[in-house]
Design a protein around this motif. Structure first.
Motif, PDB file in Angstrom:
ATOM      1  N   LEU A   1      -8.141  -1.386  -3.063  1.00 36.12           N
ATOM      2  CA  LEU A   1      -6.827  -1.805  -2.573  1.00 36.12           C
ATOM      3  C   LEU A   1      -6.902  -2.191  -1.102  1.00 36.12           C
ATOM      4  O   LEU A   1      -6.243  -3.138  -0.668  1.00 36.12           O
TER       5      LEU A   1
ATOM      6  N   LEU B   1       1.706   1.692  -3.572  1.00 33.57           N
ATOM      7  CA  LEU B   1       0.592   1.980  -4.473  1.00 33.57           C
ATOM      8  C   LEU B   1      -0.110   3.302  -4.170  1.00 33.57           C
ATOM      9  O   LEU B   1      -0.476   4.038  -5.087  1.00 33.57           O
TER      10      LEU B   1
ATOM     11  N   LEU C   1       0.820  -1.211   0.000  1.00 29.74           N
ATOM     12  CA  LEU C   1       0.000   0.000   0.000  1.00 29.74           C
ATOM     13  C   LEU C   1       0.855   1.262   0.000  1.00 29.74           C
ATOM     14  O   LEU C   1       0.489   2.268  -0.615  1.00 29.74           O
TER      15      LEU C   1
ATOM     16  N   HIS D   1      -2.390  -7.765  -7.347  1.00 28.78           N
ATOM     17  CA  HIS D   1      -3.393  -6.731  -7.065  1.00 28.78           C
ATOM     18  C   HIS D   1      -3.017  -5.347  -7.558  1.00 28.78           C
ATOM     19  O   HIS D   1      -3.833  -4.420  -7.452  1.00 28.78           O
TER      20      HIS D   1
END
Length: 322
Positions: free
Chosen positions: A214, A173, A170, A205
């Motif tokens: 997400l 991203l 995360l 993902h």
């Protein structure tokens, strides 16, 4: 808020309507700080903290009902022994045997530990999605209950072995960091097995771009619960102190949905050049106790809450008369 029947749509509607800071309370706090500075000398960081507390609570800085909420989750990407470590940590906290227990007891801060279905880990993000939309939204709703019973200052932190894989993914991203930096911020050895799992999870993902997607695909229940607690606090005018990597990652994610979504939060601990500094800058947050650690068990959050309470008490109780 009218419910649409689409869990994430309802959450997006909630986020779009988050209340702004109370400008009048902020102005009063600034004026009061000017009086204190005249009598006591330079105390600009204290003044900033008092103004932030006033702006997001809508009243004179006060923290009489502080609560530290710790969320624990287990992850399918972690080995079984690591999942057991998470359960052992919850047991230790429940028995009062952790450092954060001592700080909260000594500083009169409430402490709640939330066991998020530890016996049922979320899906292994290397091969599948962590949760479906309903499960993720439901856990966000559960996190909103952290402020139930009346809270005027909320501390948030989370832990769960295996969750660092989601953290790193995360950070890359939604935080816009490159792989090496993301791994470092998540505390992952770039040459270790966890780094390989992060790479696999991102391949599985990484094409998703919506922050809530997400969150459900990569995040553990503790990530979703913290998101809910942050949002509920904002709606109810409760300032928040974030402690540990997981809480900071969630703040980055919410910031990607709506800019300023976490402006009512402050960062506790961590280095100015690390994840804490990145999140404080990206989200426009105060950074309390910079240079202290970044424990997922809420140690720095509790210390920062104690500081906030002390500043609020001094701000409200100071008398110009002798």
């Amino acid at each position: 808020m009218a419910l649409s029947g689409l869990p994430f749509d309802d959450i997006r509607t909630l986020i779009a309507g988050l209340p702004e800071a109370d400008k009048a309370a902020h102005r009063l706090a600034v004026a009061r700080s000017e009086v204190l500075i005249e009598h006591l000398g330079a105390m600009h960081r204290e003044a900033e903290l008092a103004a932030w507390l006033a702006a997001w609570s809508g009243k004179s800085p006060r923290a009489e009902r502080p609560l530290l909420a710790l969320f624990a989750g287990t992850h399918g990407a972690a080995e079984h022994s690591l999942q057991e470590d998470t359960i052992a940590t919850v047991t230790r906290l429940a028995a009062g045997g952790s450092a954060v227990n001592q700080i909260c007891a000594g500083q009169d801060i409430g402490l709640k530990v939330f066991d998020l279905a530890l016996q049922i880990p979320v899906g292994d993000v290397c091969t599948t999605e962590a949760m479906d939309e309903k499960g993720c939204a439901g856990t966000i709703g559960f996190g909103m209950e952290a402020i139930a019973g009346g809270v005027d200052l909320l501390g948030l932190a989370a832990f769960g072995r295996g969750g660092e894989i989601a953290d790193a993914a995360l950070i890359e991203l939604v935080g816009g960091q490159d792989r090496e930096v993301a791994l470092s911020h998540a505390g992952i050895n770039p040459a270790g097995e966890c780094a390989k799992q992060v790479e696999t999870a991102l391949a599985h993902h990484g094409a998703a771009s919506d922050p809530l997607e997400l969150l459900r695909r990569l995040g553990g229940r503790e990530h979703s619960a913290i998101a809910g607690a942050i949002l509920a606090a904002r709606v109810n005018h409760v300032p928040v102190v974030l402690g540990g990597t997981r809480a900071l990652v969630v703040a980055l994610l919410l910031e990607n949905i709506t800019k300023g979504a976490c402006a009512h939060c402050a960062v506790a601990g961590g280095e100015a050049a690390g994840l804490a500094g990145l999140v404080a800058k990206a989200c426009g947050m105060p950074h309390l106790l910079s240079g202290f650690g970044l424990s997922g068990e809420g140690l720095q959050a509790a210390l920062a809450m104690a500081l906030a309470r002390a500043v609020a008490a001094a701000h409200e109780g100071f008398s110009e008369s002798v």
